[in-house]
Design a protein around this motif. Structure first.
Motif, PDB file in Angstrom:
ATOM      1  N   PRO A  21       0.791  -1.226   0.000  1.00 25.77           N
ATOM      2  CA  PRO A  21       0.000   0.000   0.000  1.00 25.77           C
ATOM      3  C   PRO A  21       0.831   1.289   0.000  1.00 25.77           C
ATOM      4  CG  PRO A  21      -0.922  -1.566   1.567  1.00 25.77           C
ATOM      5  CD  PRO A  21       0.368  -2.153   1.061  1.00 25.77           C
ATOM      6  N   SER A  22       2.070   1.221   0.477  1.00 26.58           N
ATOM      7  CA  SER A  22       2.934   2.412   0.479  1.00 26.58           C
ATOM      8  C   SER A  22       3.421   2.759  -0.927  1.00 26.58           C
ATOM      9  CB  SER A  22       4.163   2.176   1.370  1.00 26.58           C
ATOM     10  OG  SER A  22       5.027   1.207   0.770  1.00 26.58           O
ATOM     11  N   GLY A  23       3.331   1.793  -1.859  1.00 27.20           N
ATOM     12  CA  GLY A  23       3.848   1.998  -3.202  1.00 27.20           C
ATOM     13  C   GLY A  23       5.363   1.884  -3.280  1.00 27.20           C
ATOM     14  N   LYS A  24       5.993   1.415  -2.213  1.00 26.52           N
ATOM     15  CA  LYS A  24       7.455   1.350  -2.164  1.00 26.52           C
ATOM     16  C   LYS A  24       8.007  -0.072  -2.253  1.00 26.52           C
ATOM     17  CE  LYS A  24       7.813   5.586   0.478  1.00 26.52           C
ATOM     18  NZ  LYS A  24       8.310   6.240   1.680  1.00 26.52           N
ATOM     19  N   LEU A  25       7.137  -1.079  -2.218  1.00 32.31           N
ATOM     20  CA  LEU A  25       7.571  -2.475  -2.186  1.00 32.31           C
ATOM     21  C   LEU A  25       6.710  -3.316  -3.114  1.00 32.31           C
ATOM     22  CD1 LEU A  25       7.704  -2.684   1.688  1.00 32.31           C
ATOM     23  CD2 LEU A  25       9.712  -2.698   0.202  1.00 32.31           C
ATOM     24  N   PRO A  68      -4.752  -4.116   4.240  1.00 32.18           N
ATOM     25  CA  PRO A  68      -4.855  -2.713   3.814  1.00 32.18           C
ATOM     26  C   PRO A  68      -3.971  -1.736   4.593  1.00 32.18           C
ATOM     27  CG  PRO A  68      -7.034  -3.697   3.917  1.00 32.18           C
ATOM     28  CD  PRO A  68      -6.071  -4.698   4.494  1.00 32.18           C
ATOM     29  N   THR A  69      -3.584  -2.093   5.827  1.00 34.81           N
ATOM     30  CA  THR A  69      -2.712  -1.200   6.603  1.00 34.81           C
ATOM     31  C   THR A  69      -1.246  -1.374   6.230  1.00 34.81           C
ATOM     32  OG1 THR A  69      -2.295  -2.732   8.440  1.00 34.81           O
ATOM     33  CG2 THR A  69      -4.300  -1.359   8.581  1.00 34.81           C
ATOM     34  N   GLY A  70      -0.933  -2.436   5.458  1.00 35.81           N
ATOM     35  CA  GLY A  70       0.452  -2.701   5.067  1.00 35.81           C
ATOM     36  C   GLY A  70       1.285  -3.313   6.166  1.00 35.81           C
ATOM     37  N   THR A  71       0.630  -3.863   7.188  1.00 32.05           N
ATOM     38  CA  THR A  71       1.322  -4.422   8.345  1.00 32.05           C
ATOM     39  C   THR A  71       1.587  -5.918   8.217  1.00 32.05           C
ATOM     40  OG1 THR A  71       0.250  -2.760   9.723  1.00 32.05           O
ATOM     41  CG2 THR A  71       1.186  -4.651  10.857  1.00 32.05           C
TER      42      THR A  71
END
Length: 115
Positions: A21-25, A68-71
């Protein structure tokens, strides 16, 4: 970009690709190597940088998903009859097992439902 270690000699196919969700991974499942490959996305060029692999602790990871939280990342091991939960390190993207393994017959899809 290969999703496998250089020394892997077996048969493999990929099954799922998920952008964090961060778009970084980016995460990609390997059926055969039984792992999730982890890549960082260069925010300027969009190119992928290999970060590592994490065993899905089962066989034939057909599907996985990031909450959805990316955790958390949940991996469904179809031939292993398990769903394994991993905690995602927000800095590196690496995965760490995060709790008991859920046994279920031939899981093929992990979906998070909106509350």
């Amino acid at each position: 970009v290969s999703t496998l270690p250089e020394d892997f000699a077996g048969t493999n196919s990929t099954a799922q690709v998920v952008v964090h969700p961060s778009g970084k991974l980016v995460y990609v499942s390997n059926r055969g190597h039984d792992s999730v490959a982890i890549f960082a996305i260069d925010q300027e060029s969009g190119k992928l940088r290999f970060v590592g692999h994490e065993s899905t602790q089962g066989r034939t990871p057909r599907n996985f998903n990031v909450d959805p939280t990316g955790t958390l990342l949940l991996a469904a091991n179809q031939a292993g009859n398990t769903i394994v939960t991993f905690r995602i390190d927000r800095e590196t993207g690496r995965l760490q097992p995060a709790g008991p393994v859920t046994e279920t017959p031939a899981p093929v899809c992990v979906v998070f439902r909106e509350a």
